[in-house]
Enzyme design. Structure first.
Site, PDB file in Angstrom:
ATOM      1  CD  GLU A 308      28.643  37.475 -73.988  1.00 40.67           C
ATOM      2  OE1 GLU A 308      28.389  37.310 -75.182  1.00 40.67           O
ATOM      3  OE2 GLU A 308      28.195  38.413 -73.313  1.00 40.67           O
ATOM      4  CG  ASP A 381      27.864  44.249 -74.585  1.00 41.98           C
ATOM      5  OD1 ASP A 381      28.236  44.463 -75.749  1.00 41.98           O
ATOM      6  OD2 ASP A 381      27.086  43.330 -74.272  1.00 41.98           O
ATOM      7  CD  GLU A 409      22.950  43.563 -77.251  1.00 40.39           C
ATOM      8  OE1 GLU A 409      23.904  43.602 -78.054  1.00 40.39           O
ATOM      9  OE2 GLU A 409      22.905  42.792 -76.273  1.00 40.39           O
TER      10      GLU A 409
HETATM   11  C1  GCU Z   1      26.634  41.236 -76.217  1.00 37.61           C
HETATM   12  C2  GCU Z   1      25.406  40.691 -76.871  1.00 37.61           C
HETATM   13  C3  GCU Z   1      25.584  39.272 -77.310  1.00 37.61           C
HETATM   14  C4  GCU Z   1      26.842  39.169 -78.176  1.00 37.61           C
HETATM   15  C5  GCU Z   1      28.028  39.726 -77.434  1.00 37.61           C
HETATM   16  C6  GCU Z   1      29.279  39.781 -78.276  1.00 37.61           C
HETATM   17  O1  GCU Z   1      26.841  40.626 -74.990  1.00 37.61           O
HETATM   18  O2  GCU Z   1      24.323  40.775 -75.979  1.00 37.61           O
HETATM   19  O3  GCU Z   1      24.453  38.872 -78.026  1.00 37.61           O
HETATM   20  O4  GCU Z   1      27.081  37.849 -78.532  1.00 37.61           O
HETATM   21  O5  GCU Z   1      27.754  41.035 -77.026  1.00 37.61           O
HETATM   22  O6  GCU Z   1      29.605  40.870 -78.719  1.00 37.61           O
HETATM   23  O7  GCU Z   1      29.925  38.780 -78.497  1.00 37.61           O
END
Ligand code: GCU
Length: 716
Positions: A308, A381, A409
């Site tokens: 990400e 996730d 979440e």
């Molecule tokens: C999910 C979450 C993110 C977080 C990511 C992670 O995608 O939405 O906010 O950073 O997990 O676990 O790194």
């Protein structure tokens, strides 16, 4: 006169009410006076005096806790003694600090590890005593908290024989807290870490945080967000971290930090962060040395890399092992560890489900011995329900840590009552078949399947600065459950829920049984009204609040809900069998065999693995479409039942928390209806089938649900 009397009465009544108000700050360590007179009298007799020699920072904390607990529960602090002069002596100590325990030589001490404890009823010098012993002061701390739990839950303490050690070495909270005090996916206020005032200002919360964690066996905390900021590694911030570490140390809690991979560039002035570059390696070694000078028991680093948008070794064409090992080398001298996250999914097309496996299994055996790979419970996730991540069965040469998400979440965020212990247990109990039957995820995580001593379980924290820490009064139970299960994953959800309820709310048997019933059904209820039958990731983009199964506008396919459910006129679900993405091949055949046939696959995983026609006949005999409707409606009905049950419990709960939960359940019911209606109306555009007429029909249109916007939804 009448008016005066009346006013006095009103005053008294409101005072009585206030006395029962509870803001939830004390969590499960309330130590309110034991109401049952017989129990209180018995305990007073059984706990007449306290023999507690020795002193250390930890022992001082234990003594303070005992004083607070006894004063609260029994009305007076323990009476100290130097000798056993009466029946009902509580003796606490290691054999080294308490000679009288050395004379007893309990063989049980040979059965525990360094953090374990024993609690025994014994006759010493002719008197009936209760002994709490351990090999270390930290073991004493855990034993004492366990004993206080027995008192708070009003157990019989007349013949105790408890021998307990944690099954997992590192039992961690992961805070996704930013330095500006926002909390990623946080729904309980801002971060409890007041970086601006640290190191000089020690908020009482830090101490109460440590007490709460120690009471459930949590022994490490990662203070910062996995989406890391290099500033935390600067000298200015490290002294702040050291101040927190000083608070936590007597409670057996180590501090960890997230390390931003590109920190050598961002705060070190280097041109590269290549893990094979000598200057980069030297920079990290120096940084680690600096940290250990300030924090001699620093735990290590948690690292999210090449995921990400986070920087990582692949930026330099190196592997995850190259990256992790660089940190491992720097930390090894000090016994620090690297928690390297396996949450990766590249932007290449393909099934996101498969990507962590594809990236990491080729590296099995290549990580240094102080590296542990931290794997989310499922392959995607933290969805309401996921099959276990295939990595758990596929990396025999690498220690694997479990990562659960306490912050909700994808589980209703701040407003839904969801007890996660059943979810955690479902994952622990799943069999990977890695070394034949019985290689459960729990047995992988505890190191027993592949002989690892480095073991860890992490929970992404749901804590913020709300007065009651977790916002929803019942969300505290998930923090509690994480600690208790990391200590012993064999504890049942029932035991955890009951003891949490007794300590947090009331020992009343009727209340505990009714509230347990609520907790027990809460997770399945949510799965049903959000993502039944194996649906996943159909939440709103970005903030993930509310349903958005129609979402298809984001740049990457795997950021869009339509990618996950694949609904079309033929059916719904993601074909992960050999005729589809073949993600099932990442599991041992004993596992994939369970799920590879849509006729035999468990309903709860069906749409995870199969694209199923709307007419498909389910186990129940219903068509898939009717089953989907049934599940969504059942989910809503379950929450309404939970709401009704809660409403019968008013007389057992203080008004403050009763009202909070009541209001939150009202929101949950509304949102469950929203989830059901929006999802079914949308899926109906493909199935073209009616919602059976026996159900209350949606009162709003799909267009209405599509038009909803939440620009300021929290946690994003
Ligand atoms: C999910 C979450 C993110 C977080 C990511 C992670 O995608 O939405 O906010 O950073 O997990 O676990 O790194």
């Amino acid at each position: 006169m009448f008016i005066k009397k009346h006013l006095v009465l009103i005053f008294m009544l409101s005072f009585a009410h206030a006395a029962f108000a509870d803001d939830g700050y004390r969590l499960w360590l309330r130590y309110d006076k034991i109401q049952d007179k017989n129990t209180a009298a018995l305990y007073t007799k059984q706990l007449q005096q306290l023999l507690f020699p020795g002193s250390s920072a930890t022992i001082e904390k234990v003594k303070a806790e005992l004083t607070e607990a006894f004063t609260g529960l029994l009305g007076k602090p323990p009476v100290g003694t130097k000798q056993v002069t009466a029946n009902g002596t509580l003796i606490i100590g290691t054999p080294a600090t308490a000679k009288i325990i050395a004379t007893l030589q309990p063989t049980e001490l040979n059965q525990i590890n360094d953090e374990g404890f024993v609690i025994l009823t014994a006759i010493l010098q002719g008197k009936t005593c209760t002994v709490i012993s351990a090999k270390t002061d930290i073991g004493i701390l855990y034993g004492t908290f366990h004993f206080l739990r027995l008192l708070q839950t009003q157990q019989n303490i007349s013949t105790l024989h408890i021998v307990s050690s944690p099954k997992i070495k590192f039992r961690l909270l992961n805070h996704w807290d930013n330095l500006n005090r926002t909390v990623e996916r946080g729904y309980a206020g801002i971060s409890i870490w007041d970086w601006h005032k640290l190191p000089d200002y020690i908020d009482k919360r830090y101490i109460d945080y440590a007490r709460a964690n120690a009471s459930i066996g949590i022994n490490g905390t990662v203070l910062t967000n996995v989406n890391a900021n290099a500033t935390i590694l600067s000298p200015q911030y490290l002294v702040k971290v050291a101040a927190l570490a000083n608070v936590f140390r007597p409670y057996g809690i180590k501090v960890f930090l997230t390390a931003r991979f590109s920190a050598p560039i961002e705060i070190g002035g280097l041109k590269t962060a290549d893990p094979l570059d000598a200057a980069v390696q030297a920079w990290w070694k120096q940084k680690v040395k600096e940290i250990y000078t300030l924090i001699p028991d620093f735990g290590g680093f948690l690292i999210k890399a090449n995921s990400e948008g986070q920087p990582g070794p692949q930026d330099y064409h190196r592997t995850h092992a190259d990256g992790a090992n660089m940190f491992a080398d720097a930390l090894a001298t000090y016994n620090g560890i690297v928690l390297w996250r396996a949450f990766v999914y590249s932007s290449q097309s393909g099934d996101r489900f498969k990507q962590a496996y594809e990236e990491f299994t080729p590296l099995d055996g290549q990580f240094k011995s102080n590296v542990i790979l931290q794997v989310k419970n499922g392959p995607i996730d933290f969805q309401p329900r996921e099959p276990f991540s295939p990595l758990f069965g596929a990396m025999p040469k690498t220690p694997l840590a479990m990562e659960f998400q306490l912050t909700q979440e994808y589980l209703g965020q701040g407003t839904h009552l969801v007890f996660e212990a059943p979810l955690f247990k479902e994952v622990f109990n799943a069999d990977t078949y890695q070394k034949g039957k019985g290689s459960t995820v729990a047995k992988i995580i505890d190191g027993s399947t592949n002989n690892f001593s480095l073991t860890a379980i992490a929970g992404v924290s749901n804590i913020g600065n709300d007065i009651n820490w977790c916002s929803h009064p019942f969300a505290q139970a998930n923090w509690y459950a994480l600690g208790r299960l990391a200590w012993d994953y064999d504890l049942s959800s029932k035991q955890i829920a009951e003891e949490w309820l007794q300590q947090t709310f009331s020992n009343n048997a009727f209340f505990v049984s009714a509230a347990y019933n609520i907790m027990l059904h809460s997770h399945e209820a949510l799965v049903n009204y959000m993502t039944p039958l194996g649906l996943a990731h159909i939440m709103y983009n970005g903030h993930h609040y509310g349903p958005m199964p129609w979402g298809n506008t984001l740049g990457r396919p795997d950021w869009n809900p339509v990618y996950y459910h694949k609904a079309d006129s033929a059916g719904i679900g993601f074909n992960r069998t050999a005729t589809g993405s073949n993600a099932l091949a990442e599991y041992k055949t004993e596992v994939s065999d369970l799920w590879s046939d849509s006729n035999t696959c468990a309903d709860k995983y069906l749409l995870w693995f199969h694209h199923v026609s709307w007419n498909h006949t389910m186990r129940s005999g219903k068509t898939l479409w009717n089953e989907l409707c049934y599940k969504y409606y059942t989910g809503v009905d379950s929450v309404i039942a939970i709401q009704q049950q809660w409403n019968t419990l008013e007389k057992f709960v203080d008004a403050e928390r009763f009202n909070q939960v009541q209001q939150l359940l009202n929101i949950q019911v509304k949102e469950a209806v929203w989830w059901r209606n929006a999802s079914l109306l949308y899926f109906q555009t493909f199935s073209k089938m009616p919602i059976p007429s026996k159900y209350e029909q949606p009162d709003k249109t799909l267009e209405y649900y599509k038009s909803l916007r939440f620009p300021f939804a929290p946690g994003n």
